[in-house]
Motif scaffolding. Structure first.
Motif, mmCIF file in Angstrom:
data_model
loop_
_atom_site.group_PDB
_atom_site.id
_atom_site.type_symbol
_atom_site.label_atom_id
_atom_site.label_comp_id
_atom_site.label_asym_id
_atom_site.label_seq_id
_atom_site.Cartn_x
_atom_site.Cartn_y
_atom_site.Cartn_z
ATOM 1 N N UNK A 382 0.842 -1.207 0.000
ATOM 2 C CA UNK A 382 0.000 0.000 0.000
ATOM 3 C C UNK A 382 0.874 1.253 0.000
ATOM 4 N N UNK A 383 1.950 1.222 0.781
ATOM 5 C CA UNK A 383 2.814 2.405 0.863
ATOM 6 C C UNK A 383 3.559 2.633 -0.451
ATOM 7 N N UNK A 384 3.981 1.545 -1.083
ATOM 8 C CA UNK A 384 4.677 1.714 -2.369
ATOM 9 C C UNK A 384 3.696 2.226 -3.425
ATOM 10 N N UNK A 385 2.444 1.769 -3.340
ATOM 11 C CA UNK A 385 1.437 2.256 -4.288
ATOM 12 C C UNK A 385 1.220 3.749 -4.051
ATOM 13 N N UNK A 386 1.236 4.123 -2.787
ATOM 14 C CA UNK A 386 1.014 5.529 -2.422
ATOM 15 C C UNK A 386 2.076 6.440 -3.040
ATOM 16 N N UNK A 387 3.306 5.924 -3.180
ATOM 17 C CA UNK A 387 4.368 6.762 -3.760
ATOM 18 C C UNK A 387 4.573 6.434 -5.247
ATOM 19 N N UNK A 410 10.675 7.351 1.298
ATOM 20 C CA UNK A 410 9.504 7.996 1.926
ATOM 21 C C UNK A 410 8.472 6.925 2.308
ATOM 22 N N UNK A 411 8.267 5.955 1.406
ATOM 23 C CA UNK A 411 7.323 4.860 1.713
ATOM 24 C C UNK A 411 7.797 4.095 2.950
ATOM 25 N N UNK A 412 9.124 3.902 3.048
ATOM 26 C CA UNK A 412 9.692 3.167 4.189
ATOM 27 C C UNK A 412 9.426 3.922 5.496
ATOM 28 N N UNK A 413 9.582 5.241 5.445
ATOM 29 C CA UNK A 413 9.323 6.036 6.658
ATOM 30 C C UNK A 413 7.823 6.025 6.977
ATOM 31 N N UNK A 414 6.989 6.141 5.951
ATOM 32 C CA UNK A 414 5.532 6.185 6.171
ATOM 33 C C UNK A 414 5.006 4.866 6.741
ATOM 34 N N UNK A 415 5.641 3.767 6.323
ATOM 35 C CA UNK A 415 5.150 2.451 6.732
ATOM 36 C C UNK A 415 5.207 2.277 8.249
ATOM 37 N N UNK A 416 6.079 3.026 8.907
ATOM 38 C CA UNK A 416 6.179 2.919 10.369
ATOM 39 C C UNK A 416 5.025 3.658 11.042
ATOM 40 N N UNK A 417 4.205 4.327 10.244
ATOM 41 C CA UNK A 417 3.040 5.045 10.771
ATOM 42 C C UNK A 417 3.435 6.159 11.739
ATOM 43 N N UNK A 418 4.325 7.027 11.304
ATOM 44 C CA UNK A 418 4.824 8.050 12.238
ATOM 45 C C UNK A 418 3.826 9.184 12.442
#
Ligand SMILES: Nc1ncnc2c1ncn2[C@@H]1O[C@H](COP(=O)(O)OP(=O)(O)OP(=O)(O)O)[C@@H](O)[C@H]1O
Length: 503
Positions: A382-387, A410-418
């Motif tokens: 989902x995060x990779x799709x988002x970017x 950015x997807x990697x950082x977002x995936x942690x749900x910060x």
């Protein structure tokens, strides 16, 4: 007898070769391989310990590792073998029985350990410091970062050198014959040499040489092949896409992907001071960041912008002052826990090169958050799709453009749900045509309510996307306000001068 006949008799006496061939195969080859393999395995274990000691911060570990390496790398192999094999013969007999063979292995391992330790150490130290920084920003401890990313990368880089060491051990195993091996323990060299000594016929020795080459030459080629494969990953058809296509990759995702929700946190920086040794880098920084807003930090090089960001997730420790995350002091939160809540994206991406895009995004989810693989994969997809990179999830970073790599980061950082994301000059290392894709993505995140602090030289982005802009100079925030005020009505002479230089 003419000289050619002489050479034939000495080197190419097929009968003499045929007579030693069974012994070379059944005894020599077996023993050479046992000696070389055992000493390489033990050498790898010793070398790993030496390497970890060698890069330790404690001199109590570093110095003994250094002394060991200097001794066993400095002495001729034959000297070590004789000193160990004969010097410890009695203890050896008590432990291993009458055969000097095990002591030969011990001696070869001690020598190999010294070389392998240096190979590992240089491999580990050649891994860019950004890799460890990315690990820590993903809330790994130093030990986890070393174990999961830095050491495997370092070891992979030195694979060819390790094979060279194995080849060295194959050759050095010939020295063990000085210890007087039993007939059943003779290695390739000794079997080839036996006859040569008695008859002066060198043919068996030449055959022994051929055996060494048969072991070593293919090995080198196989390992080079494996090394290439590991470095590049399995190649799939399809090359790097033109930068001009990349903005489109992002547009394609609009409205398509189910976009995960965003948690927006607040930050308040209170009188923050930070120093590198004597160098005071941050002075009395005060800044309020409301939830769901974008704060851009601008200022000349060396003004302390990156250091401010690094204080906010405690990649560096402040000297005085405090930072509140949703009202809670970050100094009271364990750094690893804090970094789950405050994500970071770096100028040089710092993706893990041995992992595909999706593995980069999944790694901290499975290893740090302890998620099941299937759940982590769903989130990462989902995060990779988002970017805009759903189609490239199986690509290694080396096969992605800079802009794509940054979007994976950015997807990697977002995936942690910060709750907050820090962006440290994330477009500075990109080619001009790739900048827009990354900036568009960040603008979109801002619009969706992500709390973002963005250190940037992109004044157009700051003007358009920021809710507030902070101008830093010489470790202080000189002016802070809405973009219109900062860019159109600067008050301080320093900001006026800075804008005159950059706009
Ligand atoms: N690890 C470090 N050790 C010692 N000094 C450092 C270290 N990192 C940064 N500095 C110094 O701290 C000061 C602020 O650096 P910082 O990287 O925070 O500035 P910056 O505004 O982000 O600059 P740039 O835009 O060039 O990245 C500089 O004088 C720099 O030389």
């Amino acid at each position: 007898m003419d000289w050619s006949e002489n050479i034939r008799r000495s080197f190419f006496d097929w009968d003499a070769m045929a007579s030693v061939l069974p012994a070379l195969l059944a005894v020599g080859l077996k023993n050479t391989l046992i000696l070389a393999a055992a000493s390489t395995v033990l050498g790898i274990l010793t070398g790993m310990v030496l390497a970890v000691m060698g890069i330790s911060r404690s001199a109590w570990l570093r110095i003994p590792a250094r002394i060991y390496t200097d001794i066993f790398r400095g002495l001729p192999a034959i000297l070590t073998i004789l000193l160990i094999g004969q010097g410890f013969a009695r203890i050896g007999r008590e432990i291993f029985g009458p055969s000097p063979y095990p002591l030969g292995i011990v001696a070869l391992s001690l020598i190999a350990g010294a070389y392998i330790g240096e190979i590992f150490r240089s491999g580990i130290q050649s891994v860019e410091s950004g890799q460890m920084e990315a690990c820590r920003a993903l809330s790994m401890s130093y030990g986890q970062g070393m174990r999961l990313i830095v050491i495997p990368q370092g070891v992979r880089r030195v694979l060819p050198a390790l094979v060279n060491q194995f080849i060295g051990n194959v050759k050095d195993s010939s020295l063990v014959y000085f210890l007087g091996l039993l007939a059943s323990e003779r290695e390739i060299f000794r079997i080839g040499q036996d006859q040569a000594v008695v008859t002066g016929n060198l043919s068996p020795l030449l055959l022994a040489g051929v055996f060494y080459l048969i072991i070593t030459v293919p090995l080198t080629h196989v390992v080079n092949h494996i090394d290439n494969r590991l470095r590049l990953g399995k190649q799939k058809p399809g090359g790097v896409v033109s930068g001009l296509v990349e903005v489109g990759e992002l547009k394609d995702t609009t409205g398509k992907a189910t976009v995960p929700a965003i948690k927006a946190g607040s930050l308040e920086v209170r009188d923050l001071d930070m120093a590198y040794g004597e160098l005071q880098v941050l002075k009395q920084i005060r800044l309020k960041v409301e939830p769901g807003t974008v704060t851009c930090v601008i200022g000349p090089s060396g003004s302390g912008k990156s250091t401010l960001l690094r204080c906010l997730n405690r990649l560096v420790e402040p000297k005085a002052g405090d930072v509140l995350l949703d009202g809670e002091s970050i100094l009271a939160i364990k750094p690893e826990t804090l970094r789950r809540r405050v994500g970071m994206v770096f100028q040089h991406f710092n993706l893990f090169p041995n992992h595909t895009a999706i593995e980069n995004v999944m790694l901290a989810l499975t290893r740090i958050k302890g998620m099941a693989g299937s759940q982590a994969r769903r989130i990462a997809e989902a995060r990779l799709a988002e970017v805009g990179l759903a189609a490239r999830s199986d690509y290694r970073p080396s096969r992605l453009s800079g802009g794509q790599q940054q979007r994976v980061a950015i997807a990697r950082a977002l995936a942690m749900d910060p709750e907050v994301i820090l962006f440290d000059e994330v477009t500075s290392a990109l080619d001009p045509e790739l900048v827009k894709g990354v900036l568009n993505l960040m603008a979109d995140l801002g619009r969706r309510g992500m709390t973002m602090i963005v250190v940037t030289h992109e004044m157009g982005f700051a003007r358009k996307v920021a809710d507030q802009v902070a101008f830093m100079d010489e470790g202080r925030i000189v002016e802070v306000g809405p973009p219109a005020e900062i860019f159109d009505r600067p008050k301080s002479p320093r900001l006026k001068q800075f804008l005159a230089e950059v706009l």
